[in-house]
Design a protein around this motif. Structure first.
Motif, PDB file in Angstrom:
ATOM      1  N   GLN A 164       9.786  14.699  11.233  1.00  0.00           N
ATOM      2  CA  GLN A 164       9.015  14.591  12.472  1.00  0.00           C
ATOM      3  C   GLN A 164       8.230  15.866  12.755  1.00  0.00           C
ATOM      4  OE1 GLN A 164       8.459  12.016  14.196  1.00  0.00           O
ATOM      5  NE2 GLN A 164      10.038  10.565  13.581  1.00  0.00           N
ATOM      6  N   ASP A 165       8.753  16.999  12.298  1.00  0.00           N
ATOM      7  CA  ASP A 165       8.048  18.253  12.542  1.00  0.00           C
ATOM      8  C   ASP A 165       6.759  18.361  11.740  1.00  0.00           C
ATOM      9  OD1 ASP A 165       9.978  19.052  14.305  1.00  0.00           O
ATOM     10  OD2 ASP A 165      11.139  20.176  12.821  1.00  0.00           O
ATOM     11  N   ASP A 166       6.574  17.477  10.732  1.00  0.00           N
ATOM     12  CA  ASP A 166       5.325  17.487   9.959  1.00  0.00           C
ATOM     13  C   ASP A 166       4.159  16.904  10.750  1.00  0.00           C
ATOM     14  OD1 ASP A 166       6.545  18.674   7.814  1.00  0.00           O
ATOM     15  OD2 ASP A 166       6.894  16.813   6.706  1.00  0.00           O
ATOM     16  N   ASP A 167       4.457  16.263  11.873  1.00  0.00           N
ATOM     17  CA  ASP A 167       3.402  15.716  12.735  1.00  0.00           C
ATOM     18  C   ASP A 167       3.154  16.702  13.874  1.00  0.00           C
ATOM     19  OD1 ASP A 167       1.650  14.313  14.273  1.00  0.00           O
ATOM     20  OD2 ASP A 167       3.006  12.627  14.700  1.00  0.00           O
ATOM     21  N   LYS A 168       2.177  17.568  13.689  1.00  0.00           N
ATOM     22  CA  LYS A 168       1.865  18.573  14.712  1.00  0.00           C
ATOM     23  C   LYS A 168       1.123  17.974  15.898  1.00  0.00           C
ATOM     24  CE  LYS A 168       3.694  21.718  12.143  1.00  0.00           C
ATOM     25  NZ  LYS A 168       5.032  22.248  12.493  1.00  0.00           N
ATOM     26  N   THR A 169       0.639  16.724  15.766  1.00  0.00           N
ATOM     27  CA  THR A 169      -0.015  16.074  16.909  1.00  0.00           C
ATOM     28  C   THR A 169       1.006  15.543  17.908  1.00  0.00           C
ATOM     29  OG1 THR A 169      -0.068  13.837  15.967  1.00  0.00           O
ATOM     30  CG2 THR A 169      -1.855  15.352  15.341  1.00  0.00           C
ATOM     31  N   LYS A 170       2.281  15.486  17.486  1.00  0.00           N
ATOM     32  CA  LYS A 170       3.344  14.960  18.345  1.00  0.00           C
ATOM     33  C   LYS A 170       3.024  13.542  18.810  1.00  0.00           C
ATOM     34  CE  LYS A 170       5.975  18.610  18.263  1.00  0.00           C
ATOM     35  NZ  LYS A 170       7.324  18.578  17.651  1.00  0.00           N
ATOM     36  N   GLY A 171       2.733  12.676  17.817  1.00  0.00           N
ATOM     37  CA  GLY A 171       2.426  11.291  18.161  1.00  0.00           C
ATOM     38  C   GLY A 171       1.099  11.143  18.850  1.00  0.00           C
TER      39      GLY A 171
END
Length: 740
Positions: A237-244
């Motif tokens: 989940q930390d690979d998504d820096k857009t935070k969803g």
């Protein structure tokens, strides 16, 4: 020396004389051979020598009445039994670049990466199985749809005119802002493959448009089409820096944020019957659990960009040895050469792992490795390799009766399906050869396999050496590049290396041989199917079970339940258990390999179905009363860890059950079983309440029973397992409470 585990049959006594009999017989012969010797008392030095030699003879007779271990080994050699070499562990390695490059970056075949060397342990080296190309992906299309489809058809094209990806019109990613909405990104690579690449998609969004979601638990999933199914590609989940797509941690959302995706190693181009051809990625709006907040409005973006930051490739625990000179042929039969290394990994023709001859005339010949020379003709370029010792053997010259040779040739002509035999027969027929008709006692010489010509240089083009259980290292341990590669910053294994097994011992071979001789390579009984399924992929299948109950069988269909071997149980940490999807998933590649192996060995008309068991999860809640001397915080923590480790091992398909060989198929779990294993732990006085909760899978999700059960019956095709899930709301782990 005997094998203690072999059956003990009555044996004839070839010489039943004892030590006493030998002494008496020798004394009786004294008057005949030495009449002047009259003192036969025990204190006489001559009697002492007689007793010494009688004792030595008695020891010789003892061994004479036994078949020594060496003779048993000789029988195995006559049967052509070879000890299986060690198998190497495998895992994917991910290489990261210092930064995205304008040109593609190549990670060569045979790149060596190792674990960290310590004072007590040598580094374990892994070698890449193929060349990895880190390319330059390009965005080609962005498409949206209202429903999640395996084969997308109802698509809306949101691709910007003139590919102005940095200046998109405001684009809603989820049109209806409802679960099932998704958008697709179609990528292309103009020059090289981007299969297995790690890419970073930079997304520029609008602020304050995604209120309502939890940025640390966004309701979406990223997937890529691998040619068969949609495969998850967001590693963490930390690979998504857009935070969803909420950009909650970005001061200025217009600057964009990265989503790092790890693409499949098999990632073919497709079009799904549409006009959009390329490599497909999708992001699906999905609610993973009930407490997960949903989007109050659809997120929107105004810019997209993509770049490659690394790539993943499979690696094997071995060292690759390039071209090695074995020697020069003397032109005689039965030549043998030793490789410098032993414990060879199974050879692959695609990796150019074979013997090559360079003749004095300058010609180059590629030779073929065979298991034995039984079907090799005098013109066949065949050789054998002993994987344990590294011995390369060329064909022998055998003297045999001419009539036996004639009968052998006739049997070969009647034997179907052997391409090597047919090839040899064609060669002999083209040369006008016919088996000689001779008397029964006449002798002929026959060459099995071609003799390397005199003066030919014999090379092993390449081979790999390694293997063993020590290669089953944990994730994150393989991180040392043996040689620097331009633009490569680091390497890591995100999965544990699995599949490594040690070389077969002689005792293990002795156990294996009776099974092999009983039905050879044919599958007739349920046990035959189980044995062949496990031998089809060496070390890849831990357990195989053939269903025989009438309610689960159909005429002409054999159902095999398989448990893959994806973990080294000798070094595995059982404190969190083993989740079926992670450790017991039956992959398509393994099923195809086993089916190919069984198809040539099963009876005609019989259909084989390979299936995983129906796994049933177990969550245990127990109350523990400790002995007074153990009732302190430190001992409580130690006992809690011991109890958890014991329960996870006991409720396990590989090492569970009362015998520690895996939970039995269809065996019911009772509270008394938990009492039995828990009270073996020092410090546990007795147990209070024991509650059993079952976890069963519906579609792709696990659900835990709301109320405890008196017993958990997995069914005839079921198997119990236990694990602590990463989703805390599932409550799949065991719970231990201490009472005073």
């Amino acid at each position: 020396m005997d094998f203690d585990f072999l059956p003990k049959l009555p044996k004839s006594n070839l010489d039943d004389r004892t030590f006493k009999d030998l002494v008496e017989e020798s004394i009786l012969r004294i008057p005949r051979y030495c009449p002047e010797w009259t003192n036969h008392n025990p204190g006489d030095p001559g009697i002492t020598l007689i007793e010494l030699f009688a004792w030595l003879t008695d020891q010789m007779l003892l061994r004479f009445n036994q078949v020594p271990r060496r003779n048993y080994v000789a029988f195995l050699e006559l049967l052509g039994i070879r000890l299986n070499p060690p198998t190497p562990a495998k895992c994917p390695l991910t290489f990261y670049l210092t930064r995205a490059q304008p040109e593609f970056v190549r990670i060569p075949l045979g790149t060596e990466v190792a674990t960290v060397r310590t004072e007590t342990e040598e580094a374990i080296i892994f070698t890449t199985d193929r060349e990895l190309v880190i390319g330059n992906p390009r965005l080609k299309h962005i498409l949206t749809t209202d429903i999640e489809e395996d084969i997308p058809q109802h698509l809306r094209d949101r691709t910007p005119a003139n590919s102005q990806w940095h200046n998109l019109d405001e684009t809603l990613l989820f049109d209806q802002s409802m679960p099932g909405n998704c958008f697709y990104l179609v990528l292309c690579e103009p020059e090289n493959s981007i299969e297995g690449n790690a890419i970073a998609i930079t997304i520029v969004g609008e602020a304050a448009r995604t209120t309502g979601i939890n940025p640390d638990d966004p309701p979406r999933k990223w997937e890529a089409w691998n040619g068969r199914t949609w495969q998850p590609i967001l590693r963490d989940q930390d690979d998504d820096k857009t935070k969803g797509f909420s950009f909650s941690e970005i001061a200025q959302p217009t600057q964009g944020a990265d989503v790092v995706l790890h693409l499949p190693q098999a990632w073919p181009e497709t079009n799904f019957g549409t006009n959009y051809t390329g490599h497909w990625i999708r992001c699906v709006y999905t609610i993973l659990h009930e407490a997960q907040p949903s989007y109050s409005s659809s997120p929107s973006i105004v810019g997209l960009a993509v770049r490659a930051i690394g790539g993943a490739v499979d690696a094997t625990q071995c060292i690759r040895v390039p071209e090695e000179l074995l020697g020069i042929s003397n032109g005689k039969a039965s030549q043998a050469f030793e490789l410098r290394s032993q414990l060879l990994v199974e050879r692959s023709k695609q990796l150019r792992e074979y013997v090559q001859l360079r003749l004095p005339s300058g010609e180059i010949e590629d030779w073929i490795e065979v298991k034995d020379f039984a079907e090799s003709g005098s013109l066949d370029r065949h050789y054998t390799i002993d994987s344990q010792t590294g011995t390369v053997q060329f064909g022998p010259l055998i003297r045999e009766p001419g009539q036996l040779r004639q009968f052998t040739q006739q049997r070969k002509q009647l034997q179907p399906g052997n391409t090597i035999v047919k090839h040899s027969l064609r060669e002999t027929q083209n040369q006008g050869f016919s088996p000689p008709v001779t008397s029964e006692n006449a002798l002929n010489e026959r060459q099995y396999g071609k003799v390397p010509p005199l003066g030919a240089e014999i090379y092993m083009v390449s081979y790999r050496t390694g293997g063993g259980s020590r290669g089953n290292v944990q994730l994150g341990k393989i991180a040392v590049l043996k040689n620097s590669i331009p633009y490569v910053k680091s390497v890591i294994n995100y999965e544990s290396a699995r599949g490594g097994t040690d070389a077969e011992s002689l005792d293990e071979a002795v156990i294996r041989v009776p099974q092999m001789l009983r039905t050879r390579e044919s599958a007739v009984t349920p046990e035959d199917f189980e044995r062949l399924a496990m031998s089809a992929a060496t070390g890849a299948v831990a357990r195989a079970h053939c269903l025989t109950q009438p309610e689960h069988t159909t005429a002409g269909i054999v159902r095999l339940l398989l448990i893959p071997n994806k973990a080294d149980i000798n070094s595995f940490d059982f404190r969190r258990g083993m989740k079926p999807e992670e450790y017991f998933a039956l992959e398509c590649e393994l099923k195809a390999e086993i089916m190919d192996y069984l198809s040539a060995r099963k009876p005609l008309g019989v259909q084989v179905k390979l299936e995983p068991p129906e796994y049933v999860g177990v969550s245990v809640e127990i109350e523990v009363i400790l002995e007074p001397q153990y009732n302190n915080p430190r001992d409580r923590d130690l006992i809690r860890n011991s109890l958890l480790l014991t329960l996870y091992r006991f409720l396990n398909p590989l090492v569970g059950g009362l015998e520690g060989k895996g939970w039995d198929y269809g065996r019911t779990l009772y509270p008394s079983d938990i009492f039995a294993v828990s009270q073996q732990i020092p410090g546990v006085r007795y147990l209070g309440t024991v509650k059993l909760y079952s976890l069963r899978k519906f579609d792709s999700e696990w659900f835990r029973a709301d109320i405890p059960e008196l017993e958990i019956d997995p069914g005839a095709v079921g198997l119990l397992a236990s694990w602590e899930d990463e989703n805390p709301q599932l409550h799949s782990g065991h719970r231990i409470e201490f009472r005073d």
